[in-house]
Design an enzyme around this catalytic site. Sequence first.
Site, PDB file in Angstrom:
ATOM      1  N   GLU A   1       6.096  -6.123  -4.436  1.00 32.79           N
ATOM      2  CA  GLU A   1       5.575  -4.744  -3.299  1.00 32.79           C
ATOM      3  C   GLU A   1       4.425  -5.353  -2.008  1.00 32.79           C
ATOM      4  O   GLU A   1       4.395  -5.735  -2.455  1.00 32.79           O
ATOM      5  CB  GLU A   1       4.897  -3.817  -3.811  1.00 32.79           C
ATOM      6  CG  GLU A   1       6.135  -2.691  -4.622  1.00 32.79           C
ATOM      7  CD  GLU A   1       5.987  -1.272  -5.568  1.00 32.79           C
ATOM      8  OE1 GLU A   1       6.324  -0.962  -5.857  1.00 32.79           O
ATOM      9  OE2 GLU A   1       4.510  -1.761  -5.398  1.00 32.79           O
ATOM     10  N   CYS A   2       4.947  -4.871  -0.284  1.00 41.75           N
ATOM     11  CA  CYS A   2       3.965  -5.061   0.456  1.00 41.75           C
ATOM     12  C   CYS A   2       3.732  -6.820   0.664  1.00 41.75           C
ATOM     13  O   CYS A   2       4.390  -7.791   0.630  1.00 41.75           O
ATOM     14  CB  CYS A   2       2.644  -4.177   0.221  1.00 41.75           C
ATOM     15  SG  CYS A   2       1.921  -3.958   1.789  1.00 41.75           S
ATOM     16  N   ALA A   3       2.197  -6.683  -0.495  1.00 44.83           N
ATOM     17  CA  ALA A   3       1.361  -8.069  -0.442  1.00 44.83           C
ATOM     18  C   ALA A   3       2.513  -9.481  -0.649  1.00 44.83           C
ATOM     19  O   ALA A   3       2.836 -10.178  -0.635  1.00 44.83           O
ATOM     20  CB  ALA A   3       0.688  -8.383  -1.088  1.00 44.83           C
TER      21      ALA A   3
ATOM     22  N   SER B   1       9.706  -5.033  -1.209  1.00 47.00           N
ATOM     23  CA  SER B   1       9.787  -4.474   0.314  1.00 47.00           C
ATOM     24  C   SER B   1       8.151  -3.787   0.761  1.00 47.00           C
ATOM     25  O   SER B   1       7.750  -3.870  -0.189  1.00 47.00           O
ATOM     26  CB  SER B   1      10.733  -3.033  -0.375  1.00 47.00           C
ATOM     27  OG  SER B   1      10.024  -1.786   0.542  1.00 47.00           O
TER      28      SER B   1
END
Length: 816
Positions: A349-351, A442
């Site tokens: 997620e993200c990072a 994502s």
Amino acid sequence: MVALPRLVVAAPASGHGKTTVATGLMAALARAGHTVSGHKVGPDYIDPGYHALATGRPGRNLDPHLVGEDLLVPLLLHGAAGADLAVIEGVMGLYDGQIGGDGFASTAHVASLTRTPVVLVVDISSASRTIAATIHGLRTWARPPVDVVGVVLNKAGSARHADEVVRSIGDMLPVLGVLQRDDGIEAPSRHLGLVPAAERGDAAAALDRLAAQVAEKVDLEAVVRLARSAPDLDATPWDPGVVQWQSVVEPHPGQRPATGLPGQGARIAVAGGRAFTFRYAETTELLEAAGAEVVEFDPLTDTRLPEGTTGLYLGGGFPEMHAADLGANERLRRDIRTSIARGLPTVAECAGLLYLCESVQGPDGPAVPMVGAIDATAAMAPRLTLSYRTATAPADDLLSRKGEQVTGHEFHRTHLTRASTGHPAWHLPDAAGVATPSLHASYLHTHWAGHPHLAARFVAAAAAYAGPGLRHHGDREASAGLVDVAVNVFDGPRPRWLDRALVESLDEADRYPDAREAEAAVARRHGREPDDVLATAGAAEAFTLIARMRDWQRPVVVHPQFTEPEVALRTAGHVPDQVVLRHEDGFRLDPAQVPDSADLVVIGNPTNPTGVRHPAATVKALAREGRLVVVDEAFLDDDVESLAGQREAGVVVLRSLTKLWSIPGVRAGYLLAEPDVVVALRAQQTPWSVSAPAIAALIATSTEEAVAEGRARARELDRRRARLQAGLDELGVETVPSTAPYVLARTGAGSREALRHAGFAVRRADTFPGLTAEWVRISARSDAVTDELLSALRSVHPVLRKPVGIRHSGATVTPL
């Protein structure tokens, strides 16, 4: 009914000091002997980190967008279990929520749903009597209704200034305390808000100062009285252990429904440390409740994934701020890249998404190499992306099924400068990310308490994951009652002279073996010097010696091939890269595919299990200063394209007598290399590791008579393989053109099991990196056995699932 003393700390707007006061209250109350539970309205990860530091308990979030309104009170009660007081920090202004949502997910919304009294924090630095009007408006404009029970005045310029504000408030609302301007208790900020507590070495000391100031200037007894005025809650605490896992994990077609918890047997590695500080406490609780073992690791310091990892979770954080240190940890990056390429179930997620990219550009520096599991690069964006999202899955993948919707949020100031291959993880305005059956990466953050099917599918995949069985061997396929076409051992009788030599070697069993005569015989057989030869207990010992020879900085194994070299390297503590050759390229190697920085390259010739023979010039092109090239010639029985007969700088050739001479139980082999390499490898060898029978076999098979008979056997194996390949072609079975005593055939998923049912054991191929269960390896046998096998395959092949193409990342060096 459940009694829980509690307060919400809110403000007219952002910047009034909610985090400072809420965290200070938590710390001061905890130091006064209370067990405090800290909560945060909204999706924010940073503030709960400070709450955790203040209370000694996990900081938790309450967000109706992420989990739904019905779960807010159960999650509050779950987080506050064992506490005698809960402090809930609000978000933005009291009534500010989702844009267009009429205050949905605002602090007031959460306070109303949880029936929690509100204490206001108001920055009075730029006003005096107007503060009373502001407070009056916040109390009376109650949409939804809230109970404002007190106020803390923040950033007073002087005692006179504070007194003016207090007088204007009068008896409208209790003033619980006044804090002066004090930059010493403000947390530092950067491009995504406050610096997380885990990244601040001074966080604990700063918190001590803050707690002392709050204890001195805020009436803690009054705060506790107001918290105890909160009404009891009529709800059952949320419990990850009672989630109906089986109702959200559907079996694949043709499989029976699972029994027990979906994560039993799963070991999930969760990224932590200073670079990965964002994840909800309920995430790991759900994983553990599903039966998984959760092991935290730090991508900044750990050099490999935890032993036995079957799933990987990379949450949010600031990889761009730690890009240099993350990039410097090359061994872990290789290990993660390799594991993901092998199909390790991975959620990012993200990072985590940024970390899996090829590179990340920090705020003030050049792009730094990251894991490289995703074909994309990331850089800082001109503005912040901060928004609630409702996302739809575009296709089936690790977490979702096509058409399913989830709620989440985005919070990042980076963007992907090159889109990754594969379908996006979600249908979103910015569809950056990628999803496959084993990977979901994502920018979208989701709260799994609100979507437990995501957690359930992840742990089920982690429990089912075994990865390529690097220790799997073909002899495991052959069992009593089955015709063995799995093991690559010549099935004809051994020559009498070899049997005689083996029997006579037992006369040497009363003394320690000496392999010098055998090494001299092998040297004569290949036209080399005795100093070029090291006798070994089969090729397996040679791989072990090579793995121990040096502290290899970037070992590379060319796959698909015999997996023992990678096992040896990993056992010795190395993390090898894999160069996975592609079916579309005929499994042929371009030397440029091997990274320039590789100091060890291991390649099979011809490759097991593809049977592809690499030209000697291609193999020699891999050699260069500072690099050792190891060529496994276990199946090069005709010596065509062999490097055994000549000394090549930086090249080691391995040979084994196991296959051609049908003596796997003797463990006889040797390696050929430059004398200094032989000396270095001999120094790693256990004394007397090569037995008397192995020495006798090496001597016996090195004579001119043996060489001639070996070539005759090689010709017979060529004829058998050609018959097998022609028969498979006639059946319409796709094969890889082979020059080895076996054929790699694409018989379709389920064919190995069907052939076992028909009485034949073939070698599974999905334990070789780069291949799937659609492929099997079939050994060349006598005509009668081959004809029986083809007949059995003819009977089962039409009912098998039609083969489909192998998916490839497109990258030359596949991360494992």
